[in-house]
Design an enzyme around this catalytic site. Structure first.
Site, PDB file in Angstrom:
ATOM      1  N   LYS A 134      -6.770   0.338  -9.884  1.00 50.46           N
ATOM      2  CA  LYS A 134      -6.134   0.645  -8.605  1.00 50.46           C
ATOM      3  C   LYS A 134      -7.021   0.150  -7.472  1.00 50.46           C
ATOM      4  O   LYS A 134      -8.251   0.117  -7.609  1.00 50.46           O
ATOM      5  CB  LYS A 134      -5.895   2.151  -8.465  1.00 50.46           C
ATOM      6  CG  LYS A 134      -4.837   2.679  -9.433  1.00 50.46           C
ATOM      7  CD  LYS A 134      -4.579   4.156  -9.203  1.00 50.46           C
ATOM      8  CE  LYS A 134      -3.545   4.684 -10.187  1.00 50.46           C
ATOM      9  NZ  LYS A 134      -3.295   6.141  -9.999  1.00 50.46           N
TER      10      LYS A 134
ATOM     11  N   HIS B 158     -10.722   6.341  -0.703  1.00 48.28           N
ATOM     12  CA  HIS B 158     -11.855   6.301  -1.639  1.00 48.28           C
ATOM     13  C   HIS B 158     -13.185   6.200  -0.897  1.00 48.28           C
ATOM     14  O   HIS B 158     -14.222   6.607  -1.415  1.00 48.28           O
ATOM     15  CB  HIS B 158     -11.727   5.081  -2.569  1.00 48.28           C
ATOM     16  CG  HIS B 158     -10.537   5.130  -3.474  1.00 48.28           C
ATOM     17  ND1 HIS B 158      -9.655   4.082  -3.591  1.00 48.28           N
ATOM     18  CD2 HIS B 158     -10.077   6.093  -4.301  1.00 48.28           C
ATOM     19  CE1 HIS B 158      -8.704   4.393  -4.454  1.00 48.28           C
ATOM     20  NE2 HIS B 158      -8.937   5.614  -4.894  1.00 48.28           N
TER      21      HIS B 158
ATOM     22  N   HIS C 156      -9.100   1.966  -1.554  1.00 41.50           N
ATOM     23  CA  HIS C 156      -8.585   2.090  -0.188  1.00 41.50           C
ATOM     24  C   HIS C 156      -9.478   2.993   0.666  1.00 41.50           C
ATOM     25  O   HIS C 156     -10.513   3.486   0.206  1.00 41.50           O
ATOM     26  CB  HIS C 156      -7.134   2.577  -0.188  1.00 41.50           C
ATOM     27  CG  HIS C 156      -6.904   3.909  -0.849  1.00 41.50           C
ATOM     28  ND1 HIS C 156      -7.407   5.082  -0.356  1.00 41.50           N
ATOM     29  CD2 HIS C 156      -6.201   4.247  -1.964  1.00 41.50           C
ATOM     30  CE1 HIS C 156      -7.032   6.087  -1.104  1.00 41.50           C
ATOM     31  NE2 HIS C 156      -6.314   5.617  -2.102  1.00 41.50           N
TER      32      HIS C 156
END
Length: 577
Positions: free
Chosen positions: A126, A132, A129
């Site tokens: 994933k 995070h 972004h």
């Protein structure tokens, strides 16, 4: 010198109070003209059988309170107010800072103690972004803070590399995956098929069944599923490592959820042997009524594991491996109940060290009128945010250089813009309490006069410029221990010295509360006090050479403190802007 302790010792000598109690009672007056420390006499009224105001009047006349470093001791009502000699204070603080330099704020509180800090922990396959970034920046700063205080810090990246989402990814890849696209941009391709899976799943429940079956095969070690999982993991780590390197973040351990999967059977056996496991609707759970928690699921009805079972295994492994004094999980606030359940299970199982496990939660990251969802593909990539911040800072620096007629190469501008741009993003996450939500605003982040990294870095660079200019004129700062430092007695100088002296305490408080903003707030105060001093005092045009040297030493102490504080937040300073 610890002035507060020395004052407490003198008060203790003339009262029946223990030093620790006196230290708790001593206050910092709200206004400078009221002194540096104040001791309320209310607690002495019962034992001394006098009104607090009378006690204060009597104690002020006691010679034991007239310490060498004090300029005045007087009572104001029921309070005894202590005024530190400004010259002595400046001499002591500036000397200490300039002797220790980058080590200013260091301590040995954590000597022979280990702290495990789990942070970042992105999900494999994933994109990374801005959400995070919160755990990454916060955890990186906490690791630096604990290290500064002498702890042995183990930085853990508990990768999200296991779970039902991999059954979904394996299913999606077999149906819609593009090998060429995967090799070219792995995260982009994996995100594409992950989003597509959730779109298709709404109308095709068979996909959910297939995903569960594929995850069960992965847990059972089936070669094809394991090979795909390993491929997704390795490709994702390459991308993550590039971002970590850019931000100056490192880890000691990348043991993800998969690492603990083989250790779960032993955890299940342990819980069963202690008669803690119960069946609930086919699942195996531990009831936690006495901890006011809902039951913690250990195994689902199909026999597969969940986050809790893997976190139990990881906590036990960490204690066996590192014998930690503290085990910190830097994970968002929504996971508070999950960690309460995990810690409660450990406690119920008889692991007393469960009390040393701590969830450090943090708020949400927002942009105006936008919510994040990986499933919907609606995200803001951290890399894009960093790139835009750097680009905007570069525009400002380039324009300022032209205005000043400064000679700077393109390479210099790029290096400065990168440090300031990344610093601006990092500071946004640590300038307030971690539980507060962040709403990004370029205007706020890049304000060179506000509570921002650009303001702090610019203050550092401007101060370095003053020191360089002085050196060109053959003037050097007063050395640590020089009597000329006692000349730093003006209101502006004293306010700056006081804020610099509070920096070590801010580092300790940051660790005690797991709040880096204790440090960001303190260095922001230092920077504001310095700029007030700079605007009201001539440094190189001071009345005497001795005062020039003293003020340059004060500049040097500001630089040492700012650099130390910025680095603890994970931000790099620049020598010129």
């Amino acid at each position: 010198m610890d002035y507060k302790f020395e004052i407490a010792k003198s008060i203790s000598s003339v009262t029946e109070l223990e030093i620790d109690k006196v230290l708790q009672l001593i206050e910092i007056p709200p206004q400078v003209e009221m002194g540096d420390y104040a001791f309320p006499c209310f607690s002495l009224a019962k034992t001394m059988r006098k009104a607090p105001q009378m006690i204060a009047t009597d104690l002020v006349s006691n010679d034991a309170l007239k310490l060498d470093f004090l300029s005045e001791v007087k009572n104001v009502g029921p309070y005894i107010n202590f005024f530190i000699d400004r010259g002595v204070y400046a001499h002591s603080v500036v000397s200490e800072i300039n002797e220790k330099k980058d080590d200013y704020g260091s301590a040995t509180l954590g000597e022979n103690k280990t702290v495990v800090v789990e942070f970042s922990s992105p999900n494999i396959a994933k994109p990374f972004h801005v959400g995070h970034a919160f755990t990454t920046i916060l955890g990186n700063s906490l690791s630096k803070i604990y290290t500064k205080l002498g702890y042995d810090v183990v930085k853990m990246n508990h990768l999200g590399d296991y779970g039902t989402q991999f059954g979904k990814l394996i299913t999606a890849y077999r149906l819609w995956g593009d090998e060429e696209a995967l090799n070219k941009a792995p995260i982009d391709e994996l995100l594409r098929i992950y989003v597509k899976f959730h779109e298709e799943e709404k109308n095709n429940p068979d996909l959910t069944t297939d995903a569960r079956a594929n995850f069960k095969k992965l847990e059972d070690g089936c070669p094809e599923e394991v090979a795909l999982w390993q491929k997704f993991r390795d490709m994702s780590l390459v991308v993550f490592e590039q971002l970590y390197k850019r931000m100056g973040v490192t880890f000691d351990n990348y043991n993800g959820e998969s690492f603990y999967s083989s250790r779960i059977p032993a955890v299940v056996d342990m819980l069963r042997e202690k008669n803690l496991l119960e069946e609930s609707e086919g699942a195996q759970v531990v009831k936690l009524d006495e901890y006011k928690c809902p039951p913690c699921i250990i195994l689902k009805s199909d026999g597969t594991t969940i986050y809790a079972s893997r976190d139990l295994a990881s906590a036990i492994y960490r204690h066996e491996t590192y014998n930690f004094d503290k085990n910190i999980y830097v994970v968002g606030i929504p996971q508070a109940l999950h960690f309460k359940q995990v810690f409660s299970v450990l406690k119920k199982a008889g692991y007393e060290w469960a009390d040393n496990c701590e969830h450090v939660g943090f708020g949400l990251v927002k942009f105006k009128n936008m919510k994040f969802s990986t499933r919907d593909g609606n995200i803001v990539l951290l890399e894009d945010l960093l790139n835009e911040s750097i680009a905007k800072v570069k525009e400002v620096i380039t324009e300022n250089a032209k205005t000043r007629g400064a000679s700077m190469t393109e390479e210099e501008i790029d290096e400065i813009a990168t440090k300031v741009g990344i610093g601006a993003v990092i500071y946004t996450y640590v300038k307030s309490g971690r539980e507060r939500d962040i709403v990004f605003s370029w205007e706020d982040m890049l304000d060179f006069e506000g509570d921002t990294a650009p303001y702090l870095i610019y203050t550092y660079a401007r101060t370095r410029s003053i020191l360089r200019k002085a050196l060109e004129q053959g003037i050097t700062p007063a050395e640590a221990g020089s009597d000329s430092l006692k000349l730093l007695t003006s209101d502006e100088e004293y306010a700056l010295v006081r804020s610099l002296s509070d920096f070590p305490d801010s580092v300790v408080k940051a660790a005690q509360s797991n709040e880096p903003f204790m440090i960001s707030r303190q260095i922001a105060v230092c920077a504001r006090n310095f700029n007030r001093f700079y605007n009201n005092s001539s440094i190189l045009g001071a009345d005497s050479d001795e005062l020039k040297k003293a003020r340059l030493a004060l500049c040097e102490s500001l630089c040492n403190t700012l650099k130390s504080g910025l680095n603890l937040l994970g931000i790099n300073e620049v020598e010129r802007m």
